[in-house]
Design an enzyme around this catalytic site. Structure first.
Site, PDB file in Angstrom:
ATOM      1  N   HIS B 193      -5.292  12.593   1.508  1.00 39.99           N
ATOM      2  CA  HIS B 193      -4.059  13.705   1.675  1.00 39.99           C
ATOM      3  C   HIS B 193      -3.054  14.933  -0.004  1.00 39.99           C
ATOM      4  CE1 HIS B 193      -3.152  10.817   4.819  1.00 39.99           C
ATOM      5  NE2 HIS B 193      -3.288   9.828   3.857  1.00 39.99           N
ATOM      6  N   ARG B 237       1.952   1.289   6.179  1.00 41.55           N
ATOM      7  CA  ARG B 237       1.339   1.869   6.510  1.00 41.55           C
ATOM      8  C   ARG B 237       0.803   1.924   5.173  1.00 41.55           C
ATOM      9  NH1 ARG B 237      -2.282   3.482   6.700  1.00 41.55           N
ATOM     10  NH2 ARG B 237      -2.880   5.728   8.160  1.00 41.55           N
ATOM     11  N   CYS B 241      -3.096   2.075   4.361  1.00 41.67           N
ATOM     12  CA  CYS B 241      -3.515   2.993   3.306  1.00 41.67           C
ATOM     13  C   CYS B 241      -4.801   1.962   3.184  1.00 41.67           C
ATOM     14  CB  CYS B 241      -3.579   4.042   3.375  1.00 41.67           C
ATOM     15  SG  CYS B 241      -2.802   5.098   4.309  1.00 41.67           S
TER      16      CYS B 241
END
Lengths: 230, 280
Positions: B193, B237, B241
């Site tokens: 990211h 979420r 990850c």
């Protein structure tokens, strides 16, 4: 020459620690490890080491993954020493098994605690390889026609093997996992991946098969096994 | 009731459309055609927010908030989300924040757990042991409540306070965690990211280090995720990850999970809240 290098390394290390010290509130490793123990209370004993970066990863984080050349070279030397070569001196396995490994994201997740099949390499998560597979990621470089591009040079197979075995020996602070050095894949599995890249018969070195595009699109998601998510 | 019926019908229709798109010829099409198709699908859903199945969970969350529950048989209506007891409107936009009564920084989900424990007397262990739904299971109760509360900040911009020293420390911790590389794959959050326009397989990755991109995506959580058929909260979420990163199970409401949330919200500061969103 050696002492010059050492002095340079020490002064660079000093500069780095000063840079950190400049931020009076930098998070100490002690604080971080307390936070992580609380964040992951169900960590099995043999997983505890996963929460602590080794020397290479700690250095990479410290330099924002862009260490100066002297430090990068020291990392490369150390990581290169961790590479184990195949006993038979042969770097090429079977590209068919390699393709399966490249598709599989199985392994080492907390839902895989009792291993039911070999760990995968999950290469397609980040790399383009076979033209028949359109579901590929772009975090890594495209490896399309890789063997052909390198003229199927047998010498280059070793370079590929070492890169997969330990990416940090080739590109310091690379995003790519150290598949061999970190015990994700076996020597034989890495040989199969070398074959996937370097064998003239491998699909990645052939034009796309007609009507095959996207055949594997629904097989696996980013980490594989969407259905087996926790 | 009428609203539910309308919603159920639209969900069924859209699910049908979604399946047709996935199972049909699109998969064999060129990647940009797939992307355009997905974008059209998403904009249809955005054009009619009531078509998002997450609104069912938001309604469930609202009912749970008002219902007398737990050993003390009280509702959550006296829960202080930061703007005073019972104030829900706009509360999500100012979280995470430091709570003096708890002596720590909390995000929305952590605060809901705290209120369930302190007001209703519900044991937190029962809520954090299996905190997130498996595929095709509905979001758990605290997540449903979070979905409703987040939806009551829709259209507002992220504006979490960063004045208390603990809030500042939490942000620093979150940023450090975001870049910490660990586990057998040497991954950090930043591995995926921290660069623009990348994807894993066909899934686009948000460049969360870039505030412009963080503003576009962080405000969509909690979100309904089509592939797993449930609402996923931001804590869930993050948990997912870490699973991908080959790390252990992230504890819901832990300091680390709150710190990462605080960092993401800071990156998205000024971005518009569009929760509940809709994801792949």
């Amino acid at each position: 020459m050696r002492s010059v290098l050492i002095v340079t390394l020490i002064s660079l290390g000093l500069a780095a620690s000063l840079a950190l010290a400049d931020d009076r509130h930098a998070i100490s490793e002690r604080q971080m490890s307390r936070v992580l123990r609380q964040a992951f209370p169900s960590t099995p004993p043999d997983w505890r080491s996963r929460l602590t970066p080794d020397a290479t990863m700690a250095t990479c984080a410290q330099w924002g993954n862009q260490p100066p050349k002297e430090i990068a070279d020291a990392i490369k030397r150390r990581e290169a020493a961790a590479i184990r070569l195949p006993d038979d001196g042969n770097f090429m396995g079977d590209w068919r098994r390699g393709e399966k490994l490249a598709q599989s994201g199985y392994g080492l997740r907390f839902t895989d605690a009792e291993a039911q099949r070999p760990n995968g390499g999950n290469c397609y998560a980040c790399h383009e390889l076979s033209p028949d597979e359109v579901s590929f990621g772009t975090l890594g470089v495209s490896l399309k026609a890789y063997g052909r591009t390198h003229k199927f040079d047998p010498q280059h197979a070793r370079v590929v093997y070492e890169k997969i075995y330990n990416s940090q020996a080739a590109v310091t602070c690379s995003t790519m996992p150290r598949f061999g050095a970190n015990g994700i894949l076996s020597i034989d599995q890495i040989k199969d991946l070398v074959a996937l890249l370097m064998d003239p018969e491998s699909p990645i070195n052939k034009p796309a098969a007609a009507g095959q595009k996207g055949k594997a699109d629904s097989k696996e998601d980013a980490g594989g096994d969407a259905a087996k998510r926790p | 009731m009428k609203r539910y019926r309308r919603l159920a019908m639209r969900s069924a229709l859209l699910a049908g459309l979604g399946f047709a798109a996935v199972a049909g010829d699109l998969r064999a099409a060129e990647p940009d055609v797939i992307d355009r198709g997905l974008e059209a699908f998403r904009s249809m859903l955005k054009a009619d927010p009531w078509s998002n199945p997450a609104m069912l969970d938001a309604d469930r969350g609202q009912a749970l908030w008002k219902e007398r529950r737990g050993p003390r048989n009280v509702s959550l209506e006296r829960c202080d989300l930061g703007k005073g007891p019972g104030v829900v409107e706009g509360a999500f936009a100012e979280l995470p924040r430091y709570f003096r009564d708890a002596g720590r920084v909390m995000d929305l989900e952590t605060r809901i757990l705290w209120c369930m424990e302190t007001l209703q007397g519900i044991e937190p262990a029962g809520l954090t042991d299996k905190p997130h739904p498996a595929a095709n299971e509905p979001v758990k109760d605290p997540g449903a409540i979070a979905t409703w509360i987040a939806s009551r900040s829709q259209g507002r911009t992220f504006n979490a306070p960063v004045s208390h020293p603990r809030e500042k420390a939490t942000l620093r911790l979150g940023k450090t965690m975001f870049h910490r590389r660990m586990g057998p794959f040497d991954f950090s959050c930043a591995s995926c990211h921290a660069s623009p326009g990348k994807r894993i397989r066909r899934q686009g990755l948000a460049h969360l280090v870039n505030p412009d991109e963080a503003r576009q995506v962080v405000g969509e959580w909690p979100a309904y995720r089509v592939s797993t058929a449930h609402v996923m909260t931001l804590q869930h979420r993050l948990y997912d990850c870490f699973w991908q990163m080959r790390l252990p199970e992230l504890k819901l409401g832990s300091e680390a999970s709150v710190a990462l949330t605080a960092y993401l919200v800071k990156q998205a500061e000024g971005g518009t809240i569009a929760a509940p969103g809709l994801k792949r």
